[in-house]
Design a protein around this motif. Structure first.
Motif, short mmCIF file in Angstrom:
data_model
loop_
_atom_site.label_atom_id
_atom_site.label_comp_id
_atom_site.label_asym_id
_atom_site.label_seq_id
_atom_site.Cartn_x
_atom_site.Cartn_y
_atom_site.Cartn_z
N ARG A 167 0.82 -1.21 0.00
CA ARG A 167 0.00 0.00 0.00
C ARG A 167 0.86 1.26 0.00
O ARG A 167 0.50 2.27 -0.62
CB ARG A 167 -0.94 -0.01 1.21
N GLU A 168 1.99 1.21 0.66
CA GLU A 168 2.86 2.39 0.73
C GLU A 168 3.54 2.69 -0.60
O GLU A 168 3.80 3.87 -0.90
CB GLU A 168 3.93 2.18 1.82
N PHE A 169 3.83 1.65 -1.40
CA PHE A 169 4.66 1.87 -2.59
C PHE A 169 3.96 1.56 -3.91
O PHE A 169 4.58 1.61 -4.97
CB PHE A 169 5.95 1.04 -2.48
N ALA A 170 2.67 1.29 -3.88
CA ALA A 170 1.93 0.98 -5.11
C ALA A 170 1.99 2.13 -6.11
O ALA A 170 2.13 1.91 -7.33
CB ALA A 170 0.48 0.64 -4.79
N ALA A 171 1.89 3.35 -5.62
CA ALA A 171 1.89 4.51 -6.52
C ALA A 171 3.24 4.72 -7.19
O ALA A 171 3.34 5.50 -8.15
CB ALA A 171 1.49 5.76 -5.76
N ASN A 172 4.28 4.04 -6.71
CA ASN A 172 5.61 4.16 -7.30
C ASN A 172 5.91 3.04 -8.29
O ASN A 172 7.06 2.85 -8.68
CB ASN A 172 6.67 4.12 -6.19
N GLY A 173 4.88 2.31 -8.71
CA GLY A 173 5.09 1.24 -9.69
C GLY A 173 5.77 0.02 -9.10
O GLY A 173 6.33 -0.79 -9.83
N ILE A 174 5.71 -0.13 -7.78
CA ILE A 174 6.37 -1.24 -7.09
C ILE A 174 5.30 -2.18 -6.55
O ILE A 174 4.38 -1.75 -5.85
CB ILE A 174 7.24 -0.74 -5.93
N THR A 175 5.40 -3.45 -6.89
CA THR A 175 4.49 -4.44 -6.33
C THR A 175 5.22 -5.25 -5.26
O THR A 175 6.42 -5.51 -5.38
CB THR A 175 3.93 -5.39 -7.40
N VAL A 176 4.48 -5.64 -4.23
CA VAL A 176 5.03 -6.43 -3.13
C VAL A 176 4.06 -7.59 -2.87
O VAL A 176 2.90 -7.36 -2.52
CB VAL A 176 5.20 -5.60 -1.85
N ASN A 177 4.54 -8.80 -3.06
CA ASN A 177 3.69 -9.97 -2.89
C ASN A 177 4.43 -11.07 -2.13
O ASN A 177 5.66 -11.15 -2.16
CB ASN A 177 3.24 -10.53 -4.25
N ALA A 178 3.65 -11.89 -1.44
CA ALA A 178 4.20 -13.06 -0.77
C ALA A 178 3.81 -14.31 -1.56
O ALA A 178 2.72 -14.38 -2.13
CB ALA A 178 3.66 -13.16 0.65
N LEU A 179 4.71 -15.27 -1.60
CA LEU A 179 4.46 -16.53 -2.28
C LEU A 179 4.54 -17.65 -1.24
O LEU A 179 5.53 -17.76 -0.53
CB LEU A 179 5.50 -16.79 -3.38
N MET A 180 3.50 -18.45 -1.18
CA MET A 180 3.43 -19.51 -0.18
C MET A 180 3.64 -20.87 -0.83
O MET A 180 2.71 -21.42 -1.45
CB MET A 180 2.07 -19.49 0.51
N PRO A 181 4.83 -21.45 -0.71
CA PRO A 181 5.01 -22.81 -1.22
C PRO A 181 4.33 -23.80 -0.29
O PRO A 181 4.33 -23.65 0.94
CB PRO A 181 6.53 -22.99 -1.20
N GLY A 182 3.74 -24.82 -0.90
CA GLY A 182 3.25 -25.94 -0.12
C GLY A 182 4.34 -26.97 0.00
O GLY A 182 5.54 -26.65 0.02
N TYR A 183 3.98 -28.22 0.07
CA TYR A 183 4.96 -29.31 0.15
C TYR A 183 5.61 -29.46 -1.22
O TYR A 183 4.98 -29.90 -2.18
CB TYR A 183 4.28 -30.60 0.59
N THR A 184 6.87 -29.06 -1.30
CA THR A 184 7.60 -29.04 -2.56
C THR A 184 8.88 -29.84 -2.41
O THR A 184 9.54 -29.80 -1.37
CB THR A 184 7.94 -27.58 -2.97
N MET A 185 9.25 -30.58 -3.46
CA MET A 185 10.38 -31.50 -3.39
C MET A 185 11.71 -30.75 -3.37
O MET A 185 12.35 -30.51 -4.39
CB MET A 185 10.35 -32.47 -4.58
N THR A 186 12.12 -30.36 -2.17
CA THR A 186 13.39 -29.67 -1.96
C THR A 186 14.16 -30.37 -0.84
O THR A 186 13.63 -31.25 -0.16
CB THR A 186 13.16 -28.21 -1.55
#
Length: 244
Positions: A167-186
């Motif tokens: 919300r603070e940086f949206a107007a500056n063309g910056i996106t901020v997202n979280a990615l939630m991995p599930g059970y992944t073969m690592t």
């Protein structure tokens, strides 16, 4: 599909193996100039060689490590357009077995390193009016997992940070997202010593995820095509989460 990433630059943290390596590989395939960091120098150099990436040794549990590695990446690449915050998972144990030092070390490595790195990367992104910040968290941030007490607590906090920054940086063309991995073969999943057949049966798709599937999501969210997506926590989990 042209994701419009050719010529962009990225720093992928914790990228000598696992999900970080997969994301760095996918970004590089899209023409992104990639820098990576990790604690293990030998493994880091091997990964960088395979990726054609610029490596930086960094122990994100140390004070100011997040800011330092971003500054190093900017010096080497000229800028950081895409920041992927990805740290190793904290130890798994029930609450009564966790010492105060365990909490402090995990907070430094998982949370403070993220705020330091993001704080170092945002001014340049704002100046260019374009930027992507991706925080790799876990489905545990949304639906706590037994014995993942530290991760359950701290990664949920990162989601609060994600929404606030978006919300603070949206107007500056910056996106901020979280990615939630599930059970992944690592390697991380292997170290957890889970019964993978049993886990697979709990997942609607009936299988463990592949790192490249998660990396594809990260790369899309880093692209121009995802320019109107921000402040979200997106799961790649084969349907494992019960909540939307």
């Amino acid at each position: 599909m042209d994701l419009g990433l050719n010529g962009k630059t990225a720093l992928v943290m914790g990228a000598s193996k696992g999900l970080g390596f997969a994301i760095a590989k996918e970004l590089a395939a899209e023409g992104v100039k990639v820098a990576i960091c990790a604690r293990d120098e030998e493994r880091l150099k091997d990964a960088a060689g395979r990726l054609g990436a610029t490596p930086f040794v960094a122990d994100l549990r140390q004070p100011s490590a997040g800011r330092t590695v971003v500054d190093q990446a900017v010096a080497a690449l000229g800028k950081v357009d895409i920041l992927v915050v990805n740290t190793g998972g904290p130890p798994t144990m029930p609450f009564e077995n966790i010492a105060s030092d365990d909490w402090r070390n995990a907070f430094e490595g998982l949370f403070v390193s993220a705020t330091d790195a993001i704080g170092a990367a945002l001014p340049g992104m704002r100046e260019r009016n374009w930027g992507r910040v991706l925080l790799v968290t876990s489905i545990a941030a949304k639906e706590p997992i037994n014995n993942f007490t530290i991760s359950n607590a701290l990664r949920a906090g990162l989601h609060g940070l994600t929404k606030t920054l978006s919300r603070e940086f949206a107007a500056n063309g910056i996106t901020v997202n979280a990615l939630m991995p599930g059970y992944t073969m690592t390697e991380r999943l292997a170290e957890a010593k889970l019964d993978l057949d049993k886990v697979s049966k709990m997942i609607p798709m009936g299988r463990i995820g592949r790192p490249e599937e998660f990396a594809a999501l990260a790369t899309f969210l880093a692209s121009d095509k995802a320019g109107y997506i921000t402040g979200q926590a997106v799961a790649c989990d084969g349907g494992a989460l019960w909540s939307i």
